[in-house]
Design a protein around this motif. Sequence first.
Motif, short mmCIF file in Angstrom:
data_model
loop_
_atom_site.label_atom_id
_atom_site.label_comp_id
_atom_site.label_asym_id
_atom_site.label_seq_id
_atom_site.Cartn_x
_atom_site.Cartn_y
_atom_site.Cartn_z
N GLN A 224 1.00 -1.08 0.09
CA GLN A 224 -0.02 -0.32 0.12
C GLN A 224 1.15 0.83 -0.20
O GLN A 224 0.20 2.25 -0.79
CB GLN A 224 -0.95 -0.19 1.34
CG GLN A 224 -2.21 -1.60 1.25
CD GLN A 224 -2.84 -1.13 1.84
OE1 GLN A 224 -2.98 -0.22 3.07
NE2 GLN A 224 -2.99 -2.22 3.19
N TRP A 248 -16.67 -8.93 -5.27
CA TRP A 248 -15.27 -8.46 -4.48
C TRP A 248 -15.45 -8.29 -2.86
O TRP A 248 -14.64 -8.66 -2.08
CB TRP A 248 -14.59 -7.59 -5.27
CG TRP A 248 -14.10 -7.92 -6.75
CD1 TRP A 248 -14.67 -7.84 -8.17
CD2 TRP A 248 -12.99 -8.32 -6.94
NE1 TRP A 248 -13.77 -8.23 -8.56
CE2 TRP A 248 -12.51 -8.62 -7.88
CE3 TRP A 248 -11.81 -8.55 -6.09
CZ2 TRP A 248 -11.67 -9.14 -8.59
CZ3 TRP A 248 -10.82 -9.54 -6.25
CH2 TRP A 248 -10.54 -9.50 -8.06
N PRO A 249 -16.31 -7.47 -2.28
CA PRO A 249 -16.25 -6.92 -0.91
C PRO A 249 -16.25 -8.18 0.08
O PRO A 249 -15.79 -8.03 1.31
CB PRO A 249 -17.27 -6.69 -1.32
CG PRO A 249 -17.94 -5.42 -2.49
CD PRO A 249 -17.57 -6.72 -3.35
N ASP A 250 -17.19 -9.13 -0.23
CA ASP A 250 -17.34 -10.01 0.33
C ASP A 250 -16.59 -11.99 0.23
O ASP A 250 -17.57 -12.73 0.25
CB ASP A 250 -19.26 -10.44 0.48
CG ASP A 250 -19.63 -9.33 0.82
OD1 ASP A 250 -19.28 -8.27 2.08
OD2 ASP A 250 -20.55 -9.09 0.45
N GLY A 261 -8.40 -8.64 -3.17
CA GLY A 261 -9.75 -8.01 -3.13
C GLY A 261 -9.43 -7.00 -2.07
O GLY A 261 -9.08 -6.52 -1.62
N ARG A 262 -8.91 -8.16 -0.74
CA ARG A 262 -8.22 -7.19 0.73
C ARG A 262 -7.61 -5.39 0.05
O ARG A 262 -8.21 -5.01 1.30
CB ARG A 262 -7.95 -8.00 1.72
CG ARG A 262 -8.74 -8.94 2.50
CD ARG A 262 -8.58 -9.47 3.75
NE ARG A 262 -7.06 -10.30 3.18
CZ ARG A 262 -7.07 -11.59 3.34
NH1 ARG A 262 -8.17 -12.19 3.21
NH2 ARG A 262 -6.04 -12.44 3.30
N VAL A 264 -6.57 -4.22 -2.70
CA VAL A 264 -7.08 -3.22 -2.97
C VAL A 264 -8.07 -3.23 -2.42
O VAL A 264 -8.45 -1.69 -3.00
CB VAL A 264 -7.79 -4.45 -5.32
CG1 VAL A 264 -8.38 -3.11 -5.98
CG2 VAL A 264 -7.14 -5.01 -5.85
N THR A 265 -9.18 -3.36 -2.35
CA THR A 265 -10.24 -2.09 -1.20
C THR A 265 -9.74 -1.14 -0.03
O THR A 265 -10.30 -1.08 -0.39
CB THR A 265 -11.48 -3.27 -0.54
OG1 THR A 265 -11.43 -4.74 -1.59
CG2 THR A 265 -12.28 -2.88 0.51
N ALA A 266 -8.52 -2.13 0.64
CA ALA A 266 -7.64 -1.05 1.58
C ALA A 266 -7.18 -0.60 0.27
O ALA A 266 -7.33 1.12 0.93
CB ALA A 266 -6.57 -2.06 2.32
N GLY A 268 -9.27 1.26 -1.78
CA GLY A 268 -10.07 2.49 -2.13
C GLY A 268 -9.72 2.30 -3.81
O GLY A 268 -10.14 3.42 -4.07
N ASP A 270 -11.53 0.70 -7.14
CA ASP A 270 -12.51 -0.97 -7.82
C ASP A 270 -11.59 -1.97 -8.37
O ASP A 270 -11.30 -1.74 -9.42
CB ASP A 270 -13.09 -0.19 -9.19
CG ASP A 270 -14.80 -0.19 -9.93
OD1 ASP A 270 -14.41 -1.86 -8.91
OD2 ASP A 270 -15.36 0.15 -10.55
N PRO A 271 -11.54 -3.16 -7.89
CA PRO A 271 -11.43 -3.83 -9.00
C PRO A 271 -11.86 -4.24 -10.48
O PRO A 271 -10.93 -4.95 -11.10
CB PRO A 271 -11.66 -5.47 -8.14
CG PRO A 271 -12.38 -4.74 -6.72
CD PRO A 271 -12.64 -3.48 -6.92
#
Length: 999
Positions: A224, A248-250, A261-262, A264-266, A268, A270-271
Motif C-alpha cells: 500500500q 469482491w467485497p464479500d 481483494g482485501r 485493492v479494497t484497502a 480504495g 475498484d477491482p
Amino acid sequence: MLFHSPAPRVFTLAPGVNFPAAFAAGLKARARGLPPEALGRVEVIVNASRAAQSLTAALADALAPGLLPRVMLLSDLAARPDAPELPPAVDRLRRMLRLSELVRAFLESTGSFAPVSARFDLAASLAELLDEMQGWAVPAERLERLDVEDHSLHWQTTLAFLRIVARAWPEMLTESEDGALDPEARQRVTVEALAARWAEAPPQHPVIVAGSTGSRAATAELMQAVARLPQGALVLPGFDGHLPGPVWPDLPADHPQASLGRLVTALGLDPERLESWHGTPPEPERSALVSLALRPAPVTDAWRDAVPLVRAQAAAATAGLSLIEADSAREEALAIALAMRETLERPGARVALVTPDRSLARQVTAALARWDIRPDDTAGRPLSLTAPGIFLRLVARTAGRPAAPDTLIALLKHPLAGGAGSIRRDHMLTVATLERDLRAEAAPEVTPEWITAWAARRLGRAERTGRPVTGGPEGLLAWAGWLAGLLGPLCAPGPAELTRRAATLRAAAEALCAGVGGGPAEAARLWALSDGEAAERLFARLEEQDRVGASLGATDLARLMDELMQAENVPPSDPGTAPDRRVMILGALEARMQSADRLILAGLNDGTWPKLPGADPWLSRPMRATLGLPLPERQVGLSAHDFQTGASAGEVILSRAKRAEGTPTIASRWLIRLTNLLEGSGAEGVAALEAMAARGDRWRALARRLDRPAAAVPPEPRPAPRPPVEARPRALSVTQIETLIRDPYAIYARHVLGLRALDPLGRPPDARDRGQVLHAVMERFVAETEAGLPEEPRPLFERIVAEEIDAETPWPAQRRLWRGRMGRGAAWFLEQEAARREVGHPLRQEGRGVLTFALPAGPFTLKAKADRLDRLTDGTLAILDYKTGSPPSRAQMRGYARQLWLEAAIAEAGGFSGIPRAAVSELVYIGLPASGTEGKIERVEVGPGALAEDWQRFVEMMARFDAPDTPYTARLRPDFLTYGSDYDHLSRKGEWDDGEDAE
C-alpha cells in the motif's frame, strides 16, 4: 516518468500469463522514449529468491543491451539505505531451543497436554504463532484481555501459558540475546519505518512490487505504501478480471482472490477498473471457466445464468485440458513421467510439474530416471533423506544410551561408515560377523563393554574351532577397540548441554566415517558435496548455541536432529549429472514465476491440494478471531490462487490418484467444482469433460503398458519339489516330524537346501524365549527336589524362578512380566507336582533319545529331547512336555502333534540314554497359565498295542518320502497351519493360495 496515472497505482496480470515475460514486456513498453539510464533507476521488489532469478533473466532478455532494473527481495528491506537501523534478528534455531525449554516446563506442569517428547514440535509451532502475531500487529497485551471463561479447560490452560510466554519471551530477548528482535517483528518495524519515511520524503525513482498477493499483513502494508509513491506501482499476479464487482467485497478467506481483494479494497480502488500491465490471458475462455467454477459458494447461483455461455465455450475452454484420475499414486506418477518425457520430444519445449505433494514428486523423479531424465526440482529433498542426513540421524539415535542392535548395524553398514578402500572392505567383513552374532544372541542393546566382550568371545571360539578370524586376532581387537572407543562418549547417559552433545556427535560421526586407522581425509567425506555442506552448516549452528538446551536428554538430540533436517531442503548432490532445465518440478509459489509449454497440476486430492488446516495447539478459532488473527482458511485461499493461475495456462494436465496407500481419496474441491460446472451445463459440457478424461486416459494406458510384460505369465503352481532320494534328510527330530506332516516344503528348504531363517536384529522376546526360561526353571526345580518336595516348596520355586529369569532374560520389562506370570501359577503347578510325586518320581529331564530304523533308501534316525520322563509306581513310564501356552488338543495330537507319541516309541525301544526300555502308559502335556492362576493339563492314557499301531503308520509315511516321486509340497495341510512359514517367500506364496489343490 515511467508512470503518468495518479497514485495509488495497481496493475494486473491475468491467471495463466507468463509473469516474468509479461512483466518485462510491460516495463519495456512503458519505458519507451525514456533515456537509457532511466531503467537503471527502477527498483523491483519480489517475495522469493527464485522469483528474483526468473524476473532478472526475463528482464535481461527483454531489455538487453542496456541498464537493468534493480531486483531485491522483501526480506532484504532492512538493508536499504533509507531503512532504519535495527538490532539483528534472533537466530531461528536459538529461538526454537529457548522456547522449547519454556514448553517443556509447561508440559511437565500440566502432565496431560502432550508428551514432553513433543516439545520441539510445539516450540516450532509456538514460534510460528509469535511470528504471526507480530506480522499481523497483534500486541501481546491483547492476550491479557482475552476472555476464555466459556472455553474448555484445555484452552484456558494454553492461554495461561501463552500469557507467560508473551511476558517472558521479550525479557529473554533483552537479557540473553542483546535485544535482538524476532524476524517478523523486525520486518514489520522496517516496513512501518519505511512507510512513515516515504510519507514525508517519498523516493522519486520508480518502485514496483511485482508478483506478490499481499497475503501477509506486513507485505500488504508495504504494498500500500509503494502504490501511493509518486512513481510507485503494484503488479498483481493471477488477478481474476472475470469476477463481477459485487462479489469482491464479500470474498471468503478460502477464495483465490481474497488476498488481492482485501489489498485493492484497502487502497480504495475498484477491482473492475484496474489496468492490465501487459497482454491478455493465453486462454481467455479457460480463464473465464475456471473463474466461474471457483465462485464463492453463496453466489454459485450464477452458474445457472452462465450455462449458455459455458455450453458455447466448453470445447474451446477445455481444448488444452487433460484429466488424469489414476487408480494409485504409482500409476499417477508414471503417467506424469510419461507426459513429461513426451514433451521433450518437441524441440525447445519445457514442462513443469506443480504439486505440494513431495512424495509424488519423488516418485515422478524416480520414474523419469528410467529414461535418464533428471528434473530440475526447485525444492530439492529434505536433508534428512540425504546420505549424510541419514548417517547423522543414525548416529544421533545412539547418543545418550546403549545402541539398539538394528540401529547400530544400519549405522555401521552405511556407505559413509568404515572408511574407504581396503579399510572399508575389512570393516564390512567384521560388521557381517557382528551382525550374525547379534542375531544369534538376541542382545537387546549394545554397549562399549558388550563390544569388547564380544571380540573376546569371538577369539575364544576361533581358538576352539580352529577357524580363522576375519582380519586376524589383532585386526578384530583393533576394530572392537575403535568401535567401543567412539561409542563410549556417544552413549554416555544423562542430560548434557546442546553444544557438548553436538560436538560429541560430530566427533563420533567423523570417527565412524574415517574408519579404523583412517585420518582427516577419510572423515572429510562426510561433509563433501552440497548435502554434506548443508549438514556441516547445521552442526555449526548447533555448536554455536551455548547455554541453550542445557537439559537435553538421551533421546532429545535425535528428535531435534529429525526436526531440523526435515525442515531443510538441499539441492541434488551429484555434481556429475546436471538437471535438465526443460523439466521442472515446482512448488506452488515458485510456479508463479515460471512458464512451461505443458503444465501438470498433480496431487489434486483434498487434504493434499489444498492441504487441510491443521489443529492449532495454542489457540482455538474463536480465540484467533478475537485476537484479530486470520483463520486457517487463508492458506486454502492462497492454494486456490495457485491452482487458478496454473489451470488457466495453455496446455494443462490435471492429475489425481483415486486411492492413496489403499485408501480411497476425495478429489480436490476445485476439481469437483470444475467437473460439476461442466456436467451441469448440458451435453456440450459433458462432452468436454469426457474429452478431458479421454486425453488423461491415454497417459494412464501408456503407464499400464509400460510395466506390462510382453506376454502373459501364468502363475506358478504350489511348489512340490522332488529332490533325489540321496539328498533327502536321513535324520529328523520329533518336532520336525510335525513340520513334515504340515509343511513338507519347510523340511526341504531347511534340510535339502540348507537354509535357516535369521532372527531379526534386536528382536523382542517371543514364545521361544519363554519356553527356554520355563524349561530351565522346571529342570532345576525338579533336580533340586529329586529326593522329595519340601514341606513348603513355594519359596524354593520362587527363588529358582527369579534366578533363572534373571540369568536367561536380558529384557528388564520381560523379567518382571514373566516373574509375575509364573508367580501367579506357582500354587497350581506345585499342587499338580505334589500329585505327580504320589504316583511316580522323576527319572530324567531333557533326556536325549535316538531311534534308528530301516526305510527303503536306508537307515533313518529319529531324534528327541524329552522335557521329562517319570517312573510310575507300576514300573511304566510317563513322558511329560511343558508348554508356555495351551497344550494341543486330542484332535491335534491325532492329526499332527505326534511329538510325545514318537518319544514314547523311542522310550519303549530303549532309545533314551541310561533308561532301560519299558512300557509307556501315559503322555502328559502341562500348559502353564497364560493368564489367571490355573493352567491346563492334557493327559493321554496309552493302551496296550496303541504305540505299535501308531509306529507302523509313521514308518509307512516316512517310507513314502523315500520314493523318488514323492514331493515335498508347500503347506500340504493348510488347515493345520495357523502361522506363516519361514519359507513362504521362497515358495512364492501369493502366486498360489491355500485353497488350491496340493500334490
